[in-house]
Scaffold this motif. Structure first.
Motif, mmCIF file in Angstrom:
data_model
loop_
_atom_site.group_PDB
_atom_site.id
_atom_site.type_symbol
_atom_site.label_atom_id
_atom_site.label_comp_id
_atom_site.label_asym_id
_atom_site.label_seq_id
_atom_site.Cartn_x
_atom_site.Cartn_y
_atom_site.Cartn_z
ATOM 1 N N THR A 76 0.683 -1.267 0.049
ATOM 2 C CA THR A 76 -0.305 0.501 0.341
ATOM 3 C C THR A 76 0.729 1.058 -0.280
ATOM 4 O O THR A 76 0.812 2.478 -0.899
ATOM 5 C CB THR A 76 -0.859 0.381 1.283
ATOM 6 N N TYR A 144 -2.757 -1.509 -8.800
ATOM 7 C CA TYR A 144 -3.020 -1.147 -7.725
ATOM 8 C C TYR A 144 -2.717 0.540 -8.024
ATOM 9 O O TYR A 144 -3.483 1.738 -7.864
ATOM 10 C CB TYR A 144 -2.898 -0.448 -6.333
ATOM 11 N N GLY A 148 -5.781 3.727 -9.365
ATOM 12 C CA GLY A 148 -5.680 4.597 -8.419
ATOM 13 C C GLY A 148 -4.888 5.725 -9.548
ATOM 14 O O GLY A 148 -5.657 7.305 -8.472
ATOM 15 N N PHE A 200 -7.206 8.514 0.612
ATOM 16 C CA PHE A 200 -7.914 7.900 -0.325
ATOM 17 C C PHE A 200 -6.863 6.504 -1.592
ATOM 18 O O PHE A 200 -8.065 5.463 -0.715
ATOM 19 C CB PHE A 200 -8.537 9.031 -1.376
ATOM 20 N N THR A 201 -6.391 7.122 -1.365
ATOM 21 C CA THR A 201 -5.446 5.451 -2.664
ATOM 22 C C THR A 201 -5.473 4.190 -1.111
ATOM 23 O O THR A 201 -5.706 3.823 -1.292
ATOM 24 C CB THR A 201 -4.639 5.306 -2.666
ATOM 25 N N GLN A 204 -8.472 2.434 -0.079
ATOM 26 C CA GLN A 204 -9.251 2.191 -1.545
ATOM 27 C C GLN A 204 -8.277 0.231 -1.884
ATOM 28 O O GLN A 204 -9.005 -0.816 -1.483
ATOM 29 C CB GLN A 204 -9.107 3.038 -2.490
ATOM 30 N N TYR A 205 -6.843 0.707 -1.386
ATOM 31 C CA TYR A 205 -6.643 -0.679 -1.518
ATOM 32 C C TYR A 205 -6.062 -1.480 -0.629
ATOM 33 O O TYR A 205 -5.343 -2.157 -0.502
ATOM 34 C CB TYR A 205 -5.323 -0.217 -2.432
ATOM 35 N N GLU A 208 -8.066 -3.608 -0.862
ATOM 36 C CA GLU A 208 -8.954 -4.867 -1.465
ATOM 37 C C GLU A 208 -8.353 -6.174 -1.278
ATOM 38 O O GLU A 208 -7.577 -6.765 -0.675
ATOM 39 C CB GLU A 208 -8.199 -3.830 -2.874
ATOM 40 N N THR A 253 -5.853 2.802 9.949
ATOM 41 C CA THR A 253 -6.910 3.904 8.576
ATOM 42 C C THR A 253 -6.913 4.663 9.594
ATOM 43 O O THR A 253 -7.250 6.025 9.492
ATOM 44 C CB THR A 253 -7.938 2.777 8.295
#
Length: 275
Positions: A76, A144, A148, A200-201, A204-205, A208, A253
Motif C-alpha cells: 500500500t 493499484y 488510482g 483515499f488511495t 481503497q487498496y 482490496e 486506517t
C-alpha cells in the motif's frame, strides 16, 4: 430561545449519529477479546467477562497476521508513493504544458474513473502471467497504481489550476529547470491535495481483496484481507482471533485518518472556495 433549542436538537442528532458510526468499532474491539462461547452466547455486544488478550498474540503469530500486515503496508505504501509522484507529474503536464494529444490524454484519464477495477481482472491476469510477475508484490502495486491515477490526477489538477502562473515564470527567470519548478515550488503548495489523494488511495487498496486473492498465491506474500479470509477453519474457527486480526487491520486506517484529517478538510475548503 428558538436558536438554542435548534442548536440543542442538532447536537443531540450529531451525538446519536456519532454513536451509530462508532458502534461497529466498539463491537469489533469487544469481539476481539472474547472466546467463541461468549461471542455466540448471551453477551454479544457487552464488554467481555474475561479479557482474552491472547487472541491478539494468536492472530499475530499463530495466524501470521504480523506477516500479512507487513505485506499490506509495503504494497500500500509503494502504491501511494507511486500514485502521488506520477499524478503530480501528469497533472502538471496536462495543465501547464502544451503538446499534441493533451486533450485526448485528459479524456483518457477521466474515462479511467468509469472503469471498475475488477472489470480488468482477466486481461491483467493474462498480461502479468506473460511477463512473469504474478505472485510478486508488483502484481498488486502496478494495477493499484494504474487504477488510482485517474482520481489522483483529477484532484491534483484542480489545485494546480488555482496556482498563479507568475510563480513558475519567476522561477524560470531565476534559472530553475522544469523539474525544480515542479518539485520545489509547485509540489509544496499541493500538500493538502497530496494528503487527500494519499488517504483515499490507502483506504481503497488497503481493503482490496479480489486482486490480492487472484494475483498472489504464496502464503508469504499475502495481504491482510486475503490472509484473514484464510483463517476461517474448515471444522472449527477461533472467532476471537479473527476479530483480533480484523481489529489490527482496521487500526492503521483509523490512525492515518485521525492524523491527516485536518489536511483533508483544508483541501475540501480550498476546492469549495475555488468553486
Amino acid at each position: 430561545m428558538k436558536i438554542k433549542i435548534n442548536k440543542f436538537i442538532l447536537q443531540i442528532f450529531l451525538f446519536l449519529w456519532g454513536v451509530v458510526n462508532l458502534f461497529p468499532i466498539y463491537w469489533l474491539a469487544t469481539f476481539s477479546l472474547k472466546n467463541n462461547s461468549e461471542i455466540f452466547g448471551e453477551n454479544i455486544i457487552g464488554l467481555p467477562k474475561y479479557w482474552i488478550f491472547a487472541n491478539y498474540k494468536q492472530a499475530l503469530f499463530g495466524g501470521k497476521v504480523g506477516l500479512y500486515l507487513i505485506n499490506s503496508i509495503l504494497i500500500t505504501v509503494c502504491t501511494v508513493i507511486l500514485t502521488v509522484i506520477l499524478a503530480v507529474m501528469a497533472s502538471y503536464a496536462l495543465t501547464r504544458m502544451k503538446w499534441r494529444g493533451r486533450k485526448f490524454v485528459t479524456i483518457l484519464f477521466t474515462t479511467g474513473m468509469m472503469i471498475p477495477i475488477h472489470a480488468a481482472l482477466l486481461p491483467l491476469f493474462i498480461s502479468m502471467s506473460r511477463v512473469h510477475i504474478l505472485d510478486t508484490y508488483l502484481a498488486l502495486i502496478i494495477p493499484y497504481t494504474g487504477f488510482g491515477l485517474p482520481m489522483a490526477i483529477m484532484i491534483i489538477t484542480g489545485f494546480i489550476d488555482a496556482i498563479p502562473r507568475a510563480m513558475e515564470e519567476s522561477a524560470c527567470i531565476d534559472g530553475a529547470s522544469i523539474y525544480k519548478t515542479v518539485w520545489a515550488i509547485i509540489t509544496p503548495m499541493l500538500i493538502p491535495a497530496i494528503v487527500t489523494v494519499s488517504i483515499f488511495t490507502f483506504i481503497q487498496y488497503w481493503n482490496e481483496l479480489l486482486f490480492a486473492q487472484v494475483f498472489i498465491s504464496s502464503e508469504s506474500l499475502k495481504t491482510l484481507t486475503a490472509g484473514i479470509q484464510g483463517m476461517y477453519g474448515q471444522y472449527q474457527t477461533d472467532w476471537g482471533s479473527i476479530g483480533a486480526a480484523l481489529m489490527i487491520a482496521t487500526l492503521p486506517t483509523l490512525i492515518i485518518y485521525c492524523c491527516m484529517s485536518s489536511q483533508v478538510q483544508k483541501s475540501f475548503l480550498v476546492g469549495a472556495v475555488k468553486g
